[in-house]
Design a protein around this motif. Sequence first.
Motif, PDB file in Angstrom:
ATOM      1  N   SER A  86     -30.265  35.364  29.540  1.00 33.13           N
ATOM      2  CA  SER A  86     -31.214  36.275  28.903  1.00 33.13           C
ATOM      3  C   SER A  86     -32.547  36.270  29.630  1.00 33.13           C
ATOM      4  O   SER A  86     -33.184  37.308  29.781  1.00 33.13           O
ATOM      5  CB  SER A  86     -31.406  35.866  27.447  1.00 33.13           C
ATOM      6  N   SER A  87     -32.976  35.088  30.116  1.00 27.15           N
ATOM      7  CA  SER A  87     -34.290  35.036  30.730  1.00 27.15           C
ATOM      8  C   SER A  87     -34.225  34.794  32.228  1.00 27.15           C
ATOM      9  O   SER A  87     -35.263  34.593  32.851  1.00 27.15           O
ATOM     10  CB  SER A  87     -35.107  33.924  30.072  1.00 27.15           C
ATOM     11  N   ASN A  88     -33.007  34.771  32.829  1.00 34.52           N
ATOM     12  CA  ASN A  88     -32.825  34.632  34.275  1.00 34.52           C
ATOM     13  C   ASN A  88     -33.443  33.339  34.800  1.00 34.52           C
ATOM     14  O   ASN A  88     -34.211  33.323  35.758  1.00 34.52           O
ATOM     15  CB  ASN A  88     -33.429  35.851  35.001  1.00 34.52           C
ATOM     16  N   ARG A  89     -33.096  32.214  34.121  1.00 32.59           N
ATOM     17  CA  ARG A  89     -33.645  30.930  34.517  1.00 32.59           C
ATOM     18  C   ARG A  89     -32.514  29.926  34.664  1.00 32.59           C
ATOM     19  O   ARG A  89     -31.368  30.205  34.291  1.00 32.59           O
ATOM     20  CB  ARG A  89     -34.661  30.423  33.494  1.00 32.59           C
ATOM     21  N   VAL A  90     -32.859  28.766  35.158  1.00 35.88           N
ATOM     22  CA  VAL A  90     -31.875  27.744  35.501  1.00 35.88           C
ATOM     23  C   VAL A  90     -32.355  26.405  34.964  1.00 35.88           C
ATOM     24  O   VAL A  90     -33.522  26.052  35.123  1.00 35.88           O
ATOM     25  CB  VAL A  90     -31.694  27.691  37.036  1.00 35.88           C
ATOM     26  N   LYS A 100     -35.530  19.947  34.153  1.00 33.92           N
ATOM     27  CA  LYS A 100     -36.416  20.892  34.815  1.00 33.92           C
ATOM     28  C   LYS A 100     -35.892  22.301  34.624  1.00 33.92           C
ATOM     29  O   LYS A 100     -34.691  22.546  34.731  1.00 33.92           O
ATOM     30  CB  LYS A 100     -36.486  20.570  36.292  1.00 33.92           C
ATOM     31  N   ILE A 101     -36.807  23.228  34.330  1.00 32.58           N
ATOM     32  CA  ILE A 101     -36.451  24.631  34.131  1.00 32.58           C
ATOM     33  C   ILE A 101     -37.164  25.444  35.193  1.00 32.58           C
ATOM     34  O   ILE A 101     -38.356  25.275  35.426  1.00 32.58           O
ATOM     35  CB  ILE A 101     -36.868  25.106  32.730  1.00 32.58           C
ATOM     36  N   GLN A 102     -36.423  26.317  35.853  1.00 30.43           N
ATOM     37  CA  GLN A 102     -36.993  27.080  36.951  1.00 30.43           C
ATOM     38  C   GLN A 102     -36.467  28.504  36.912  1.00 30.43           C
ATOM     39  O   GLN A 102     -35.316  28.734  36.551  1.00 30.43           O
ATOM     40  CB  GLN A 102     -36.622  26.423  38.273  1.00 30.43           C
ATOM     41  N   SER A 103     -37.307  29.452  37.287  1.00 30.55           N
ATOM     42  CA  SER A 103     -36.886  30.856  37.260  1.00 30.55           C
ATOM     43  C   SER A 103     -36.385  31.272  38.629  1.00 30.55           C
ATOM     44  O   SER A 103     -36.772  30.709  39.655  1.00 30.55           O
ATOM     45  CB  SER A 103     -38.045  31.749  36.841  1.00 30.55           C
ATOM     46  N   LEU A 104     -35.520  32.297  38.637  1.00 25.92           N
ATOM     47  CA  LEU A 104     -34.879  32.707  39.874  1.00 25.92           C
ATOM     48  C   LEU A 104     -35.630  33.799  40.611  1.00 25.92           C
ATOM     49  O   LEU A 104     -35.278  34.135  41.726  1.00 25.92           O
ATOM     50  CB  LEU A 104     -33.463  33.216  39.572  1.00 25.92           C
ATOM     51  N   GLU A 105     -36.646  34.364  40.000  1.00 22.71           N
ATOM     52  CA  GLU A 105     -37.300  35.497  40.645  1.00 22.71           C
ATOM     53  C   GLU A 105     -38.292  34.998  41.676  1.00 22.71           C
ATOM     54  O   GLU A 105     -38.917  33.958  41.527  1.00 22.71           O
ATOM     55  CB  GLU A 105     -38.023  36.335  39.602  1.00 22.71           C
ATOM     56  N   GLU A 106     -38.446  35.764  42.719  1.00 22.64           N
ATOM     57  CA  GLU A 106     -39.424  35.415  43.747  1.00 22.64           C
ATOM     58  C   GLU A 106     -40.791  35.912  43.341  1.00 22.64           C
ATOM     59  O   GLU A 106     -40.941  36.984  42.749  1.00 22.64           O
ATOM     60  CB  GLU A 106     -39.028  36.057  45.071  1.00 22.64           C
ATOM     61  N   GLN A 107     -41.774  35.118  43.642  1.00 21.45           N
ATOM     62  CA  GLN A 107     -43.148  35.529  43.338  1.00 21.45           C
ATOM     63  C   GLN A 107     -44.042  35.203  44.514  1.00 21.45           C
ATOM     64  O   GLN A 107     -43.866  34.206  45.179  1.00 21.45           O
ATOM     65  CB  GLN A 107     -43.646  34.796  42.099  1.00 21.45           C
ATOM     66  N   ILE A 108     -45.003  36.060  44.699  1.00 20.73           N
ATOM     67  CA  ILE A 108     -45.978  35.835  45.774  1.00 20.73           C
ATOM     68  C   ILE A 108     -47.053  34.905  45.241  1.00 20.73           C
ATOM     69  O   ILE A 108     -47.606  35.108  44.161  1.00 20.73           O
ATOM     70  CB  ILE A 108     -46.593  37.165  46.228  1.00 20.73           C
TER      71      ILE A 108
END
Lengths: 426, 305
Positions: A86-90, A100-108
Amino acid sequence: MRIFVGDRLGIIKCVSIENTSVSFVNLKPNRNKEIIEMDFIDQNETQLIAGSANGIVDIYDLNKFEITKSINTNIDSVFSFKYLKSSNRVIVCNKKGDVKIQSLEEQIVEEEEEEKEKEKNFQEYKANTPIATFSVDRAQQTLYSCGGKDNLIKVWDINTGKNVFSCQNLPLDDLGLRIPIWDRSHDWKHNSDNTFVVGTSYGGIRIFDTRVKKAPVKSRDILEFPVNKVTNSIDENYTFIGDTTGRTFKVDLRKIQSVNSYRESVGSIRGMSEHHSGDYLGICGLDRFLIVYDLKLVKSMMKVYLKTQMNCCLFSKQGFNTKVETEKKNKKKNQVTNDSESDDEVSGSSSSAEENSSSEQSTSSSSGDEDDSSENSEGSSDDIDRYWNSLGVINDEESDLVSDESDEQKKGEKVTQKKKRRRKKK
Amino acid sequence: MSKNNNNTYRKRKNWTKKNQKKEEEVVKEEKKKQKILRRKKRQKEREELGEKAPPKLVQITQEMTRLPDLTTVVPNDPEVLFSEKTDEMSEYFDKKKKPKICFTTTGNTKVRSPDLIKDLIQCFGNSTFFARRNYKIPEIVEYCNNRKYTDIMIISECNKKINGLIHIHLPIGPTAHYKLSSVVTRSQMKHVPKKFVQYRPELIFKNFSTRLGHTVTRMLNSLMPHNPQYKGRRLLVFHNQRDFVFFRHYRYKFESKEKTSLSEIGPQFTLKLRTVQLGTWDTNHGEYIWYYRSKMGSSRLKWFL
């Protein structure tokens, strides 16, 4: 139908059940990069995500069999891994207790705003004692739970990090002694926030409910060896249990009794997955074999030798079951047509349909690993031709895959032609 | 009247038994004669035909009709080669470690096992014997890891007979559990030299074809040092037939360019595999790679090694 299997050397393989053919998704083995769990990202199943023991998470493209993305979570010796849709996280977990929780989207990232974005992306929590099990809620994916040796299971919230529920032990024994604790595997039920099933390493099964009370609702000791893997089925009342010596059982949850047993594997079991229709079960373990069971007939459909020790497996939802359904319909026709041909056969059975079906099942059980379809489909030739020709119209309308099904229909016709020649020689 | 009837009944019983034996012997002799006649016919035909003679008849044995196994190892398989390079026993094969063995027993047994252990210490080198004084096995594994041992062998005994063998490979490695039978020590053999110089011997493994067999041979290989000395003319043989492994210890001698002779030194025994575990010895909470059950695929022609 397809199954994906992950190794202890870092290789992912794709096995198709109709052809029993094996194809490689990943080609570079690495001992440090054990694959722990896999999951699909889309509903169309074009991308696959896999977590390894390094801390590196890979995303594969299934049309080309290539890696498109790889993300590094800085944790050594990863123990478990889950993907939140739902939130695109791992979520990644360690044996000591670091989560540890981390998101998959790239950010600048800019230099001034690094700290703020770190707070959004990374969240770390710590548990106090070593962990043996870890899993995530199935309905809405807002809770995670972990437990281990001398450490009962506790349920935490993902976003806030607070304790929601903690379990309690059973009351004292008849002699007044405390009952030992070692939670080895647990699994949440489908579409529920409340109940989960726990398997201990002393051979027992417990059921917990967060709405009712802290102590287990039901508990009983069944096995001699520890329970290594628990998966819940789509039916609410049944689960599947895996042993450390190779046995699997199907358990009724209302009484906690074993209903069926599957006894073909030899090493300890580490991965189980069920088809979404509820008819097939895939099992993999340390003895380098992959076995698929038919749940209604309680027999093994397929046994494939893959050359390395395996950790996890996944059933895919795509694929129209052409061959399996047509074979079931052929059985009903063969029971009717075999009455006229029973006198010609050497075995010389009587004319009733029940005895013919029982004799066919006995021959199929003696030959172990072969498919049931190859022995039972010996009906008359004219009826089979009409049936295959009628099927060609139906399958083209309903199928979505491109090339696999047309090849299967051609193989089905070739099989019937061979059997025509056999009967003429007799 | 009754007594006379009993005597005649007994006489008839013995008379029938004797005559049965005589008839059976006569039938056996006739079969032998016919077999010899058939063999002489075949020899005559082979001499007459010369090169065009049909090939010799071969006796059908159980090993020829063995059920085919899915896990037989094909040579030059890339997956098998990679998994054996990065194995637990790979450090020995890269010539980085030398073996150091520790012998113990189960319980405080003193009847038959010290004889076997003396012979084994002379057969393998660089090993010591420790008495078992109510230590538990996970404690033994800790103490041996601190002093840099590489293997532990535990011999079990019951009712004045040697029973089994547990082989633990350190520090993490797999454990194997065998069943021992028909043990003959050096004191029970005749014409055996008392002492011999301990050159490094040569190892021979016969008839291990499946994947399980390959792991077992790698574990047994790590007991001896890696580079043999052919000057000493010593041999250790592990021969596999129908899931039984036979262990022999020879010394060979070249009498001429065509002939060699073997003389047996050292103990002999037979092994049978029971279980293979992933970690060190743990029956309650450990994971198994292979577990033997007596009803597993019950057919006489199915073997696993």
